[in-house]
Enzyme design. Structure first.
Site, mmCIF file in Angstrom:
data_model
loop_
_atom_site.group_PDB
_atom_site.id
_atom_site.type_symbol
_atom_site.label_atom_id
_atom_site.label_comp_id
_atom_site.label_asym_id
_atom_site.label_seq_id
_atom_site.Cartn_x
_atom_site.Cartn_y
_atom_site.Cartn_z
ATOM 1 N N HIS A 69 -27.424 -33.697 19.764
ATOM 2 C CA HIS A 69 -27.264 -34.846 18.865
ATOM 3 C C HIS A 69 -26.494 -35.994 19.498
ATOM 4 C CE1 HIS A 69 -28.783 -32.990 15.065
ATOM 5 N NE2 HIS A 69 -28.631 -31.909 15.818
ATOM 6 N N ASP A 124 -23.130 -43.926 21.305
ATOM 7 C CA ASP A 124 -23.469 -43.116 20.138
ATOM 8 C C ASP A 124 -24.843 -42.496 20.374
ATOM 9 O OD1 ASP A 124 -23.187 -42.080 17.559
ATOM 10 O OD2 ASP A 124 -22.612 -44.009 16.691
HETATM 11 P P1 ADQ Z 1 -21.819 -38.858 13.753
HETATM 12 O O1 ADQ Z 1 -21.039 -39.211 14.973
HETATM 13 O O2 ADQ Z 1 -21.072 -38.209 12.675
HETATM 14 O O3 ADQ Z 1 -23.089 -37.973 14.124
HETATM 15 P P2 ADQ Z 1 -23.612 -40.795 12.334
HETATM 16 O O4 ADQ Z 1 -24.955 -40.615 12.947
HETATM 17 O O5 ADQ Z 1 -23.310 -42.199 11.992
HETATM 18 O O6 ADQ Z 1 -22.439 -40.286 13.253
HETATM 19 O O7 ADQ Z 1 -23.563 -39.918 11.026
HETATM 20 C C1 ADQ Z 1 -22.489 -39.973 10.147
HETATM 21 C C2 ADQ Z 1 -22.936 -39.486 8.771
HETATM 22 O O8 ADQ Z 1 -21.783 -39.278 7.975
HETATM 23 C C3 ADQ Z 1 -23.796 -40.495 8.049
HETATM 24 O O9 ADQ Z 1 -24.837 -39.824 7.409
HETATM 25 C C4 ADQ Z 1 -22.844 -41.141 7.045
HETATM 26 O O10 ADQ Z 1 -23.459 -41.545 5.847
HETATM 27 C C5 ADQ Z 1 -21.857 -40.039 6.778
HETATM 28 N N1 ADQ Z 1 -20.533 -40.604 6.471
HETATM 29 C C6 ADQ Z 1 -19.814 -41.422 7.247
HETATM 30 N N2 ADQ Z 1 -18.651 -41.755 6.643
HETATM 31 C C7 ADQ Z 1 -18.647 -41.127 5.462
HETATM 32 C C8 ADQ Z 1 -17.710 -41.064 4.384
HETATM 33 N N3 ADQ Z 1 -16.536 -41.703 4.388
HETATM 34 N N4 ADQ Z 1 -18.040 -40.308 3.327
HETATM 35 C C9 ADQ Z 1 -19.201 -39.640 3.312
HETATM 36 N N5 ADQ Z 1 -20.112 -39.661 4.287
HETATM 37 C C10 ADQ Z 1 -19.834 -40.391 5.360
HETATM 38 C C11 ADQ Z 1 -23.599 -37.322 15.310
HETATM 39 C C12 ADQ Z 1 -23.831 -38.248 16.502
HETATM 40 C C13 ADQ Z 1 -24.713 -39.406 16.076
HETATM 41 C C14 ADQ Z 1 -26.031 -38.877 15.502
HETATM 42 C C15 ADQ Z 1 -25.773 -37.814 14.452
HETATM 43 C C16 ADQ Z 1 -27.065 -37.120 14.031
HETATM 44 O O11 ADQ Z 1 -22.593 -38.732 17.007
HETATM 45 O O12 ADQ Z 1 -24.971 -40.265 17.172
HETATM 46 O O13 ADQ Z 1 -26.747 -39.950 14.917
HETATM 47 O O14 ADQ Z 1 -24.887 -36.814 14.931
HETATM 48 O O15 ADQ Z 1 -27.767 -36.612 15.115
#
Ligand code: ADQ
Length: 457
Positions: free
Chosen positions: A159, A367
């Site tokens: 990921h 990312d």
């Molecule tokens: P993350 O680094 O966690 O994921 P991201 O892809 O943005 O980053 O996903 C975060 C998730 O958490 C989103 O679905 C978002 O809605 C949720 N979220 C964020 N803040 C929140 C809050 N305060 N309350 C509730 N929900 C919240 C890792 C990798 C990424 C990759 C994903 C999936 O770092 O690059 O996109 O996995 O493969």
């Protein structure tokens, strides 16, 4: 003895969180949403840690999914999870934006825990089963599992980014990690660049014969491909059409004092996300008077994460100091330029926030993908709203009509934010329509089915 699951997901965490003593709730997040239907169709099981150190649990069913808990001791959480996974691999794979910790003690714990996961998977899988292993915490599992169960079809998806050879080379255990991954039949990455970094390293570190996306390992071919992960476009699109979400979005704007511009950042409080850089850019716009007092509010949601890892403690202090300074310096009675929240939100509140924001600011230094950017797009059926997006997010490959920025270039970010804030509606609509077309046709369902189709081909 062989298990009975013909489809097995292996991930660091089970897809449930505990509520109260004995109840479980499905955890939020795209991976579960994408995979749950496949699990239900295929008599699937999910293997992972249940979140409490030092506790052993029997397998149980929840929400139509068979869950197999893998125990971790307190020391393993510290060494394997917080240590090797999040203080070694995480920074190394994200362009060393923080310095990775290389420690043999952490590595030993990583290997031991991977071995436990592999054995548990070997016990659970039916003959010829499909096993899909997830992410950087479990990179040794594919080879360990193949050794125990050569009859299985093994897929792996990373990921986070897979780093260029020049950085991966630092890792004292580079050979072992590559060999671990090469136990899979198919290794999936977010971007084509990750796949080609991996193939190049297999060639250079292990001297294996390889073509563009195929590596020969003994008498097997291992394929490396990109499968950009996505969001559940349909259900988000439907959710934000419900009147109560729109009402809540309006309420949020009113609570912020109905400024002309609401800018929004939603990230785990992680040093890869570029939160400090974006606040610096915004702060300079305030200092130069290009954003006037009362004109805008920047809402920064910073989700608590990895709170015991040293770098994260430092980062939280830095960001909170920065927010406090900017609010202290430029705020007025009744108006703070930054609204900072260190909290988790449910899906509906997040959707309402996306709808309330004129400018979504996503500026990671690196990312894998970034789902927040895609969620924002999925929530804007009104075709309003602008997405400012870092070139260093995997999502930049697909979301070409965002306002692209280099997060290291503060002036460039200031320009992009100002343009996004003042763009006429027809231009916003043109860009958003094209962004939505992409996410609608490449949703998380497609991600899972493309990967599994190729794995089983
Ligand atoms: P993350 O680094 O966690 O994921 P991201 O892809 O943005 O980053 O996903 C975060 C998730 O958490 C989103 O679905 C978002 O809605 C949720 N979220 C964020 N803040 C929140 C809050 N305060 N309350 C509730 N929900 C919240 C890792 C990798 C990424 C990759 C994903 C999936 O770092 O690059 O996109 O996995 O493969």
């Amino acid at each position: 003895m062989r298990g009975t699951s013909s489809f097995l997901i292996v991930a660091n965490r089970l897809p449930v969180d505990r509520v109260g003593e004995k109840q479980w709730r499905r955890s939020p997040g795209g991976l579960v949403t994408a995979i749950a239907p496949v699990m239900q169709r295929r008599d699937g099981a999910w293997l992972g840690w249940h979140g409490a150190a030092g506790e052993e649990l029997k397998p149980f069913d929840h929400d139509g999914m068979h869950l197999i808990p893998v125990p971790l001791s307190q020391l393993e959480v510290e060494f394997y999870y917080e240590g090797f996974s999040n203080a070694t691999l995480w920074p190394l794979y994200h362009d060393v934006v923080a310095t990775p910790v290389y420690s043999r003690v952490l590595w030993d714990a990583y290997r031991a825990v991977n071995d436990r996961f592999a054995r548990a998977a070997a016990d659970a899988a039916a003959p010829g089963a499909v096993v899909w292993i997830q992410d950087y915490q479990l990179q040794l599992v594919p080879a360990m599992l193949r050794k125990l169960r050569p009859d299985l079809k093994i897929g792996f998806f990373l990921h986070i980014p897979f780093p260029p050879a020049e950085l991966f080379w630092q890792l004292p255990w580079r050979k072992e990690i590559l060999e671990g991954l090469l136990g899979a039949d198919l290794v999936g990455f977010q971007r084509p660049g990750g796949a080609s970094n991996f193939v190049r390293l297999a060639r250079r570190v292990l001297n294996l014969p390889a073509s563009r996306n195929e590596i020969q390992v003994d008498d097997r071919i291992v394929r490396a491909e990109a499968y950009p992960i996505s969001v559940d476009f349909g259900s988000l699109d439907q959710l934000v059409r419900e009147p109560h979400i729109m009402t809540r979005a309006k309420e949020i704007r009113a609570e912020l004092g109905n400024p002309d511009h609401v800018l929004l950042g939603v990230d785990r409080l992680d040093y890869t996300k570029g939160i400090g850089q974006r606040l610096k850019a915004y702060g300079e716009l305030l200092a130069e008077g290009r954003i006037e007092p009362g004109e805008a509010v920047f809402v920064q949601i910073a989700t608590p994460t990895r709170e015991r890892v040293e770098e994260y403690i430092r980062l939280r202090n830095d960001i909170e100091l920065q927010v406090g300074r900017l609010n202290g310096e430029y705020g007025l009675f009744g108006w703070s330029p930054i609204n900072y929240m260190h909290q988790s939100y449910n899906r509906e509140e997040l959707a309402a926030l996306y709808c309330a924001a004129d400018v979504m600011v996503v500026t990671p230094l690196r990312d894998g993908m970034n789902l927040v950017a895609k969620e924002y797009v999925a929530c804007r059926h009104d075709l309003r709203g602008a997405l400012v997006l870092s070139e260093f997010a995997g999502a930049a490959d697909e979301l070409k009509h965002a306002y692209m920025v280099n997060p290291y270039d503060i002036d460039g970010m200031k320009r992009a934010m100002m343009t996004a804030m003042h763009e006429p509606p027809h231009e916003l609509g043109r860009r958003m329509r094209s962004l939505r077309r992409r996410v609608a046709t490449h949703d998380v369902d497609r991600w899972a089915s493309d990967f599994l189709k190729d794995l089983e081909a």
